[in-house]
Design a protein around this motif. Structure first.
Motif, PDB file in Angstrom:
ATOM      1  N   ARG A   4       0.872  -1.179   0.000  1.00 20.44           N
ATOM      2  CA  ARG A   4       0.000   0.000   0.000  1.00 20.44           C
ATOM      3  C   ARG A   4       0.910   1.230   0.000  1.00 20.44           C
ATOM      4  O   ARG A   4       1.584   1.509   0.986  1.00 20.44           O
ATOM      5  CB  ARG A   4      -0.914  -0.016   1.231  1.00 20.44           C
ATOM      6  N   VAL A   5       0.949   1.919  -1.132  1.00 20.93           N
ATOM      7  CA  VAL A   5       1.927   2.977  -1.349  1.00 20.93           C
ATOM      8  C   VAL A   5       1.301   4.348  -1.118  1.00 20.93           C
ATOM      9  O   VAL A   5       0.278   4.683  -1.730  1.00 20.93           O
ATOM     10  CB  VAL A   5       2.510   2.924  -2.774  1.00 20.93           C
ATOM     11  N   LEU A   6       1.901   5.119  -0.237  1.00 15.01           N
ATOM     12  CA  LEU A   6       1.522   6.522  -0.059  1.00 15.01           C
ATOM     13  C   LEU A   6       2.326   7.358  -1.042  1.00 15.01           C
ATOM     14  O   LEU A   6       3.556   7.291  -1.069  1.00 15.01           O
ATOM     15  CB  LEU A   6       1.823   6.967   1.374  1.00 15.01           C
ATOM     16  N   LEU A   7       1.646   8.139  -1.863  1.00 15.21           N
ATOM     17  CA  LEU A   7       2.283   9.022  -2.835  1.00 15.21           C
ATOM     18  C   LEU A   7       1.983  10.462  -2.445  1.00 15.21           C
ATOM     19  O   LEU A   7       0.828  10.883  -2.447  1.00 15.21           O
ATOM     20  CB  LEU A   7       1.764   8.740  -4.241  1.00 15.21           C
ATOM     21  N   TYR A  27      -2.295   5.453  -2.503  1.00 15.37           N
ATOM     22  CA  TYR A  27      -3.063   6.464  -1.784  1.00 15.37           C
ATOM     23  C   TYR A  27      -2.350   7.804  -1.959  1.00 15.37           C
ATOM     24  O   TYR A  27      -1.170   7.924  -1.641  1.00 15.37           O
ATOM     25  CB  TYR A  27      -3.175   6.113  -0.301  1.00 15.37           C
ATOM     26  N   GLY A  28      -3.057   8.781  -2.486  1.00 15.69           N
ATOM     27  CA  GLY A  28      -2.450  10.067  -2.759  1.00 15.69           C
ATOM     28  C   GLY A  28      -2.678  11.085  -1.658  1.00 15.69           C
ATOM     29  O   GLY A  28      -3.735  11.091  -1.010  1.00 15.69           O
ATOM     30  N   PHE A  29      -1.683  11.927  -1.453  1.00 10.80           N
ATOM     31  CA  PHE A  29      -1.809  13.080  -0.547  1.00 10.80           C
ATOM     32  C   PHE A  29      -1.214  14.267  -1.280  1.00 10.80           C
ATOM     33  O   PHE A  29      -0.027  14.273  -1.615  1.00 10.80           O
ATOM     34  CB  PHE A  29      -1.055  12.835   0.764  1.00 10.80           C
ATOM     35  N   GLU A  42      -6.444   4.772  -4.945  1.00  9.71           N
ATOM     36  CA  GLU A  42      -7.599   4.293  -4.177  1.00  9.71           C
ATOM     37  C   GLU A  42      -8.382   5.478  -3.626  1.00  9.71           C
ATOM     38  O   GLU A  42      -9.601   5.508  -3.666  1.00  9.71           O
ATOM     39  CB  GLU A  42      -7.094   3.403  -3.040  1.00  9.71           C
ATOM     40  N   THR A  43      -7.651   6.441  -3.108  1.00 15.43           N
ATOM     41  CA  THR A  43      -8.242   7.687  -2.638  1.00 15.43           C
ATOM     42  C   THR A  43      -7.143   8.743  -2.592  1.00 15.43           C
ATOM     43  O   THR A  43      -5.958   8.408  -2.542  1.00 15.43           O
ATOM     44  CB  THR A  43      -8.882   7.515  -1.239  1.00 15.43           C
ATOM     45  N   VAL A  44      -7.549  10.001  -2.620  1.00 17.19           N
ATOM     46  CA  VAL A  44      -6.597  11.106  -2.529  1.00 17.19           C
ATOM     47  C   VAL A  44      -7.063  12.045  -1.427  1.00 17.19           C
ATOM     48  O   VAL A  44      -8.219  12.481  -1.419  1.00 17.19           O
ATOM     49  CB  VAL A  44      -6.475  11.876  -3.859  1.00 17.19           C
ATOM     50  N   HIS A  45      -6.161  12.349  -0.506  1.00 18.51           N
ATOM     51  CA  HIS A  45      -6.452  13.285   0.579  1.00 18.51           C
ATOM     52  C   HIS A  45      -5.841  14.631   0.231  1.00 18.51           C
ATOM     53  O   HIS A  45      -4.668  14.714  -0.118  1.00 18.51           O
ATOM     54  CB  HIS A  45      -5.865  12.769   1.898  1.00 18.51           C
ATOM     55  N   ALA A  67       6.279   4.656   1.258  1.00 18.62           N
ATOM     56  CA  ALA A  67       5.872   5.983   0.786  1.00 18.62           C
ATOM     57  C   ALA A  67       6.850   6.477  -0.273  1.00 18.62           C
ATOM     58  O   ALA A  67       8.050   6.206  -0.220  1.00 18.62           O
ATOM     59  CB  ALA A  67       5.818   6.978   1.945  1.00 18.62           C
ATOM     60  N   MET A  68       6.304   7.219  -1.238  1.00 19.57           N
ATOM     61  CA  MET A  68       7.103   7.858  -2.282  1.00 19.57           C
ATOM     62  C   MET A  68       6.813   9.349  -2.221  1.00 19.57           C
ATOM     63  O   MET A  68       5.657   9.772  -2.358  1.00 19.57           O
ATOM     64  CB  MET A  68       6.724   7.301  -3.656  1.00 19.57           C
TER      65      MET A  68
END
Length: 427
Positions: A4-7, A27-29, A42-45, A67-68
């Motif tokens: 599960r990658v946080l971008l 998952y984008g931030f 999957e979702t973007v915050h 995380a990237m």
């Protein structure tokens, strides 16, 4: 367990990263809504990309396993440090090592102290007046650089962009206080990005970016109007030995840094004496990520997980295609951009073209420009000429309100680079 990658980040660079990770859960931030990332994640915050607490909270909420981090501002703010404290591995340097990009004075002093000789002569200044005095006294042309981050738009070069008198006005009237003034390097610019972790350095293809706003390398500097790469690691105006020399500089830099991880990007000037470092970046370039990741056949997720697991990074395989990337930006960019033009361009992946969104305003009836770079089109092909023609074909329907550097990747421009280096080598 599936990764599960946080971008972190919402620009064209991050859209390219998201596509490279499309087979996993992302998952984008980001501070902005990017429709390309939205379609892949999957979702973007939405939130500030320098808000370390909010990023850590989101990473914990989605149970991110790696995380990237895309933007340099996030690295400077200590996002990697905060994620590490929370038990989330991030492929990027901690804030102290990120100073290699975020503090130009530190960067040059680091190179000098570590004996990395591929650098120009330089001086650093803690306030404007001594910098102006030095500029007026030194012989020859110079590069004038604010010490900190400028989004790729802060450097001014005398004898090219402005006179020395204009440079003194620039320093005096600027909001920047601390400066680096260094010898002007003459040659052809190129970049090499390397994946680094666990004492492994994996270099990628050489890319030539085009910072100037207008065709023929005229006008003000921008965040990057486009770029190209060839079918192999070497660009047409360089030799294999010159490319290897640039890679050796990156390896020397990594050895001096110690336990570095993430992307290390060397921006080089190919001079008559070989490659010299213009600057380092500690993350993917934008647009250079778009030249690199779409032709990377090694699974990028395997790079991230090997880094996290303490393993040597996998050897990199590329498709053997050339790439040409061209940005469509709002008219007047970067000095006085006009927002509000509708984006109507479509791309067909069967024609080996891709579109990457950067900064767009999504409304009910479609996408519109903001005041920043809007989107990029990437052409791929068996030659630079073929890749360029595909990028141009994908841009043929761009309407009013946009500016594009159509000369990027053209045979005429590439040949001019070759001729320039032949002249430089003969000096």
């Amino acid at each position: 367990m599936k990764e599960r990658v946080l971008l972190v980040g919402g620009g064209g660079r991050e859209h390219a990263i998201a596509r490279a990770l499309a087979d996993t859960t992302v998952y984008g931030f980001s501070s902005n809504r990017n429709p390309g990332i939205d379609s892949l994640a999957e979702t973007v915050h939405l939130g500030s990309e320098t808000d370390t607490d909010a990023i850590v909270d989101f990473a914990t909420e989605v149970d991110a396993t790696v995380a990237m981090i895309g933007p340099e501002a996030s690295l400077a703010a200590g996002v990697v440090d905060a994620l590490e404290d929370a038990g989330v591995y991030a492929f990027g340097p901690p804030a102290e090592m990120a100073r290699l990009e975020t503090d130009k004075a530190y960067q040059r002093e680091f190179m000098a102290e570590q004996g990395i000789d591929a650098r120009p002569a330089f001086e650093t200044f803690g306030n404007p007046e001594p910098a102006i005095d030095y500029l007026e006294s030194v012989d020859g042309d110079v590069a004038v650089k604010p010490r900190g981050l400028t989004g790729g738009k802060g450097v001014r070069v005398t004898g090219d962009q402005l006179s020395k008198t204009e440079a003194t006005v620039y320093i005096r009237e600027s909001d920047y206080k601390e400066w680096v003034i260094e010898e002007r390097l003459v040659g052809e610019e190129f970049t090499v990005q390397a994946f680094v972790a666990n004492d492994t350095v994996r270099p990628t293809l050489a890319v030539q970016d085009h910072k100037r706003a207008y065709e023929g390398d005229e006008g003000p500097n921008t965040g990057g109007m486009g770029s190209y790469s060839d079918t192999g690691p070497v660009l047409p105006f360089m030799t294999r030995e010159e490319y290897e020399a640039a890679v050796e500089i990156l390896e020397e830099t990594v050895e001096a840094l110690g336990d570095y991880r993430g992307v290390l990007y060397g921006q080089f000037m190919l001079t008559s004496e070989g490659p010299k470092v213009i600057e380092y970046n500690v993350r993917f370039g934008d647009p250079e990520a778009m030249n690199t990741l779409p032709v990377l056949e090694t699974d990028f997720l395997d790079v991230l997980t090997a880094a996290r697991n303490g393993s040597s990074l996998p050897a990199l395989e590329f498709s053997g295609q050339a790439t040409v990337c061209k940005y469509a930006v709002p008219s007047g960019y970067p000095v006085d951009p006009d927002a509000g033009a509708k984006i109507t361009v479509e791309v067909n992946e069967a024609t080996e073209t891709d579109r990457y969104y950067a900064s767009v305003d999504e409304q009910e009836d479609g996408l519109y420009t903001t005041t920043s770079r809007s989107f990029a089109v990437l052409g791929r092909g068996e030659s630079i000429v073929k890749a360029e023609s595909r990028a141009e074909a994908a841009l043929v329907d761009v309407g009013e309100g946009f500016h594009i550097r159509h000369d990027i990747g053209t045979d005429e421009l590439v040949e001019s680079r070759i001729d320039h280096m032949e002249t430089i080598r003969g000096m």
